[in-house]
Design a protein around this motif. Structure first.
Motif, mmCIF file in Angstrom:
data_model
loop_
_atom_site.group_PDB
_atom_site.id
_atom_site.type_symbol
_atom_site.label_atom_id
_atom_site.label_comp_id
_atom_site.label_asym_id
_atom_site.label_seq_id
_atom_site.Cartn_x
_atom_site.Cartn_y
_atom_site.Cartn_z
ATOM 1 N N GLY A 77 13.607 -104.785 23.632
ATOM 2 C CA GLY A 77 13.699 -106.140 23.196
ATOM 3 C C GLY A 77 14.502 -106.125 22.071
ATOM 4 N N GLU A 78 14.914 -105.293 21.383
ATOM 5 C CA GLU A 78 15.889 -105.298 20.225
ATOM 6 C C GLU A 78 17.259 -105.531 21.006
ATOM 7 O OE1 GLU A 78 18.203 -102.745 16.704
ATOM 8 O OE2 GLU A 78 16.078 -102.254 17.444
ATOM 9 N N LEU A 79 17.571 -105.105 21.794
ATOM 10 C CA LEU A 79 18.914 -105.457 22.718
ATOM 11 C C LEU A 79 18.925 -106.705 23.257
ATOM 12 C CD1 LEU A 79 19.461 -102.050 24.557
ATOM 13 C CD2 LEU A 79 20.969 -103.026 22.747
ATOM 14 N N LEU A 80 17.942 -107.177 23.837
ATOM 15 C CA LEU A 80 17.741 -108.695 24.404
ATOM 16 C C LEU A 80 17.941 -109.660 23.286
ATOM 17 C CD1 LEU A 80 15.128 -108.463 27.027
ATOM 18 C CD2 LEU A 80 17.497 -108.833 27.672
ATOM 19 N N LEU A 81 17.579 -109.335 22.298
ATOM 20 C CA LEU A 81 17.443 -110.320 21.072
ATOM 21 C C LEU A 81 18.796 -110.341 20.008
ATOM 22 C CD1 LEU A 81 13.671 -110.558 20.294
ATOM 23 C CD2 LEU A 81 14.892 -112.075 21.581
ATOM 24 N N SER A 82 19.395 -109.330 20.100
ATOM 25 C CA SER A 82 20.687 -109.000 19.589
ATOM 26 C C SER A 82 22.027 -110.027 19.918
ATOM 27 C CB SER A 82 21.098 -107.430 19.528
ATOM 28 O OG SER A 82 21.705 -107.194 20.716
ATOM 29 N N ASN A 83 21.634 -110.361 21.146
ATOM 30 C CA ASN A 83 22.687 -111.256 21.662
ATOM 31 C C ASN A 83 22.233 -112.401 22.687
ATOM 32 O OD1 ASN A 83 25.145 -112.455 22.839
ATOM 33 N ND2 ASN A 83 26.389 -110.513 22.759
ATOM 34 N N LEU A 84 22.483 -113.706 21.806
ATOM 35 C CA LEU A 84 21.871 -114.676 23.005
ATOM 36 C C LEU A 84 22.143 -114.930 24.293
ATOM 37 C CD1 LEU A 84 21.924 -117.432 20.195
ATOM 38 C CD2 LEU A 84 19.937 -116.642 20.939
ATOM 39 N N LYS A 85 23.432 -114.083 24.559
ATOM 40 C CA LYS A 85 23.880 -114.239 26.086
ATOM 41 C C LYS A 85 23.245 -113.263 26.764
ATOM 42 C CE LYS A 85 28.389 -116.293 24.933
ATOM 43 N NZ LYS A 85 29.790 -116.164 25.213
ATOM 44 N N TYR A 86 22.376 -112.260 26.308
ATOM 45 C CA TYR A 86 21.721 -111.281 27.265
ATOM 46 C C TYR A 86 20.634 -111.953 27.700
ATOM 47 C CZ TYR A 86 24.560 -107.646 24.827
ATOM 48 O OH TYR A 86 25.593 -106.755 24.441
ATOM 49 N N LYS A 87 20.411 -112.010 29.208
ATOM 50 C CA LYS A 87 19.130 -112.465 29.624
ATOM 51 C C LYS A 87 18.066 -111.285 30.368
ATOM 52 C CE LYS A 87 20.468 -116.383 28.330
ATOM 53 N NZ LYS A 87 19.751 -117.008 27.130
ATOM 54 N N ASN A 88 19.000 -110.227 30.451
ATOM 55 C CA ASN A 88 17.942 -109.197 30.996
ATOM 56 C C ASN A 88 18.629 -107.816 30.754
ATOM 57 O OD1 ASN A 88 20.271 -108.647 33.174
ATOM 58 N ND2 ASN A 88 19.948 -110.807 33.441
ATOM 59 N N PHE A 89 18.039 -106.724 31.032
ATOM 60 C CA PHE A 89 18.665 -105.396 30.745
ATOM 61 C C PHE A 89 19.886 -105.015 31.558
ATOM 62 C CE2 PHE A 89 14.615 -105.078 33.224
ATOM 63 C CZ PHE A 89 15.133 -104.702 34.545
ATOM 64 N N ALA A 90 20.055 -105.691 32.680
ATOM 65 C CA ALA A 90 21.480 -105.349 33.315
ATOM 66 C C ALA A 90 22.466 -105.760 32.498
ATOM 67 C CB ALA A 90 21.344 -105.954 34.846
ATOM 68 N N ASP A 91 22.371 -107.071 31.889
ATOM 69 C CA ASP A 91 23.478 -107.822 31.118
ATOM 70 C C ASP A 91 23.891 -106.632 29.977
ATOM 71 O OD1 ASP A 91 23.322 -109.665 32.479
ATOM 72 O OD2 ASP A 91 22.301 -111.304 30.937
ATOM 73 N N SER A 94 25.625 -103.469 31.269
ATOM 74 C CA SER A 94 27.014 -103.615 31.519
ATOM 75 C C SER A 94 27.838 -103.921 30.265
ATOM 76 C CB SER A 94 27.112 -105.074 32.264
ATOM 77 O OG SER A 94 26.705 -105.295 33.602
ATOM 78 N N ASP A 95 27.295 -104.214 29.239
ATOM 79 C CA ASP A 95 27.908 -104.571 28.110
ATOM 80 C C ASP A 95 28.402 -103.521 27.479
ATOM 81 O OD1 ASP A 95 29.527 -105.926 26.161
ATOM 82 O OD2 ASP A 95 27.608 -106.729 25.087
ATOM 83 N N TYR A 96 27.404 -102.443 27.249
ATOM 84 C CA TYR A 96 27.230 -101.195 26.493
ATOM 85 C C TYR A 96 27.891 -99.962 27.180
ATOM 86 C CZ TYR A 96 25.720 -103.570 22.395
ATOM 87 O OH TYR A 96 25.471 -104.622 21.165
ATOM 88 N N ILE A 97 27.303 -100.038 28.250
ATOM 89 C CA ILE A 97 27.726 -98.740 29.276
ATOM 90 C C ILE A 97 28.852 -98.841 30.224
ATOM 91 C CG2 ILE A 97 26.844 -96.904 30.899
ATOM 92 C CD1 ILE A 97 24.191 -97.558 29.875
ATOM 93 N N ALA A 395 21.956 -97.481 26.595
ATOM 94 C CA ALA A 395 22.667 -98.577 26.176
ATOM 95 C C ALA A 395 22.214 -98.738 24.572
ATOM 96 C CB ALA A 395 22.121 -99.715 26.780
ATOM 97 N N TYR A 396 20.806 -98.493 24.482
ATOM 98 C CA TYR A 396 20.358 -98.798 23.033
ATOM 99 C C TYR A 396 21.315 -97.749 22.176
ATOM 100 C CZ TYR A 396 17.493 -98.878 19.116
ATOM 101 O OH TYR A 396 16.798 -99.089 17.591
ATOM 102 N N LEU A 397 21.321 -96.629 22.526
ATOM 103 C CA LEU A 397 22.021 -95.536 21.661
ATOM 104 C C LEU A 397 23.485 -95.940 21.199
ATOM 105 C CD1 LEU A 397 20.435 -92.335 22.931
ATOM 106 C CD2 LEU A 397 20.184 -93.376 20.937
ATOM 107 N N ILE A 398 23.952 -96.364 22.408
ATOM 108 C CA ILE A 398 25.396 -96.755 22.250
ATOM 109 C C ILE A 398 25.420 -98.222 21.241
ATOM 110 C CG2 ILE A 398 27.418 -97.918 23.302
ATOM 111 C CD1 ILE A 398 26.766 -96.368 25.999
#
Length: 477
Positions: A77-91, A94-97, A395-398
């Motif tokens: 949840g924190e990751l998805l709401l940290s960036n308006l362009k994230y629409k799912n966990f795959a996004d 991809s960005d962090y890992i 991804a969250y740790l990164i």
């Protein structure tokens, strides 16, 4: 036109023509879609086996897994709401890992829900045999799949409404069982087989750890699969009307509700039936009413659990089609899967996914024993889910290391994020080890490396040079 994301695109007035999904799922739709996926065959059918091998200690198993997965959902949840362009966990993976992580998590999530839908279809056939013992299990399973494919070809709003009512039925069923069980315990009801309903069955020394610690550990396999679906909140983000309100509400509510439903229903089942009367090959919900001498009520509950399995399969089909659509939109799957119908539904992805589920359900033709097939496919899904949940935590740790300012500004922080993420990763590693202890789960575990190697080859040969989407800026404070 908005950028493409892995599970869909932003809504626009000409969505059908541009290949975009419709943003028509409300908060109640999202919460009940996730509940529909998570409260299903893992509870209504799989709980019988987990109770039979783990005894009453299975209650602690569900509590432990529920708590750990709540941590995973908060990280997501924190990751998805940290960036308006994230629409799912795959996004965000991809960005962090790296792009490979988005590819692996996308295709693995697709396979997870194909396999989960197979598991639900398998138990549908088993439930139907309650009324028609001589009917082959694969027949009704395939008929139900065909019906679900047709329903999913309707608009997403109709799907949301159908799934809302499907899920409501199963929630009412669980609540009803808890209420009935509570009444039977309160009056110390004596069943026809001489069992007195009592909470003392929970602490019976012979039932607490009937097979020792090995039995306790064995219960984690299907218990983990029972929670499959709570991460579906992250897959519905692209079709949520207001993700910044709906996602936090759903994330905070659904894992807790699932854990409460599971724990309370298991307490009632064991207290009324006693551990010794629960069969591994039947639904413990139906068994409870049979043991109490209420066969008509048992038939009604069997109808409810059949509906519940259909609901879970329906949720799985929804996720497989959206996942495949997103992979194609991101140029990580054949282009044909990125098209949508005039009703804004990813038709090609949906039909292909349903065909794959049908092939998996065909295992019943060669292995007619429902629980054997169910254990194999649920273990495959469990391992894939552990892989997906682990990548979310990585991804969250990164993210915490790379963008501490985003975490500081977040209004939906994961509490004790770093230490709890590390703890959860260690827990998941232990779960993989536990899956090697039982012959049937070990067989399924052997199949996972084949999938990973295949994905690696496909990615290296075809998709490693595909340009990935940028997620710069557009942050949420």
């Amino acid at each position: 036109m908005s950028d493409v994301n892995k599970f869909g695109k932003h809504h626009s007035s000409d969505a059908a023509e541009s290949g975009e999904l419709s943003r028509d799922l409300s908060n109640r739709h999202i919460q009940f879609i996730a509940l529909g996926g998570a409260i299903g065959s893992g509870l209504f059918m799989g709980a019988g086996k987990t109770i039979s091998v783990s005894g009453t200690s299975i209650i602690f198993t569900y509590m432990i897994i529920g708590i750990v997965l709540f941590f995973v959902m908060r990280a997501m949840g924190e990751l998805l709401l940290s960036n308006l362009k994230y629409k799912n966990f795959a996004d965000f993976c991809s960005d962090y890992i790296g792009p490979w992580a988005g590819f692996f998590i996308g295709w693995s999530y697709w396979l997870t829900w194909v396999v989960a839908a197979v598991a639900d279809s398998v138990v549908i056939g088993g439930y139907i045999q309650y009324w028609y013992p001589d009917l082959p299990t694969w027949g009704p399973a395939l008929i139900v799949l065909a019906a679900l494919m047709f329903l999913n070809l309707l608009t997403v709003r109709i799907f949301g409404e159908l799934e809302f009512w499907f899920s409501l039925v199963k929630v009412v069923a669980v609540v009803s069982l808890i209420v009935v069980g509570g009444v039977l315990i309160a009056i110390s009801y004596v069943s026809p087989n001489g069992v007195t309903a009592s909470l003392s069955h929970l602490v019976d020394p012979a039932a607490t750890l009937p097979y020792g610690m090995s039995g306790f550990f064995a219960g984690f396999q299907i218990a983990i699969f029972s929670f499959a679906g709570i991460e579906m909140i992250g897959a519905t983000a692209a079709e949520a009307k207001d993700p910044h309100k709906t996602l936090p509400r759903a994330i905070n509510a659904v894992p807790i509700r699932v854990m409460v439903f599971y724990v309370l229903s298991l307490i009632c089942i064991i207290s009324v039936s006693s551990w010794f009367a629960i069969s591994a090959d039947q639904s413990p919900f139906v068994q409870l009413f049979l043991v109490t001498g209420l066969p008509m009520a048992a038939g009604m509950i069997n109808l409810v659990v059949t509906t519940s399995a259909i609901s879970s399969a329906n949720s799985g089909i929804f996720c497989t089609s959206r996942t495949l659509f997103g992979l194609s939109s991101a140029k990580q799957a054949p282009n044909m899967f990125s098209t949508v119908t005039r009703r804004k539904v990813p038709g090609a992805s949906l039909i292909f996914s349903c065909l794959c589920v049908s092939l998996g359900t065909g295992l019943l033709i060669f292995i007619p024993k429902v629980m054997t097939v169910y254990t194999i496919v649920s273990t495959i899904a469990s391992v894939l889910l552990i892989f997906i949940w682990s990548l979310i935590l990585v991804a969250y740790l990164i993210y915490r290391k790379r963008n501490p300012e985003l975490h500081k500004a977040s209004k939906f922080k994961m509490p004790w994020g770093v230490p709890l993420s590390i703890f959860s990763l260690i827990f998941f590693a232990c779960m993989i080890v536990l899956l090697t202890l039982e012959p049937d789960t070990l067989l399924a575990l052997y199949l996972i490396p084949i999938w990973v190697v295949w994905l690696g080859l496909v990615y290296f040969l075809k998709y490693r040079h595909v340009e990935v989407k940028s997620y710069k800026a557009e942050r949420v404070s």
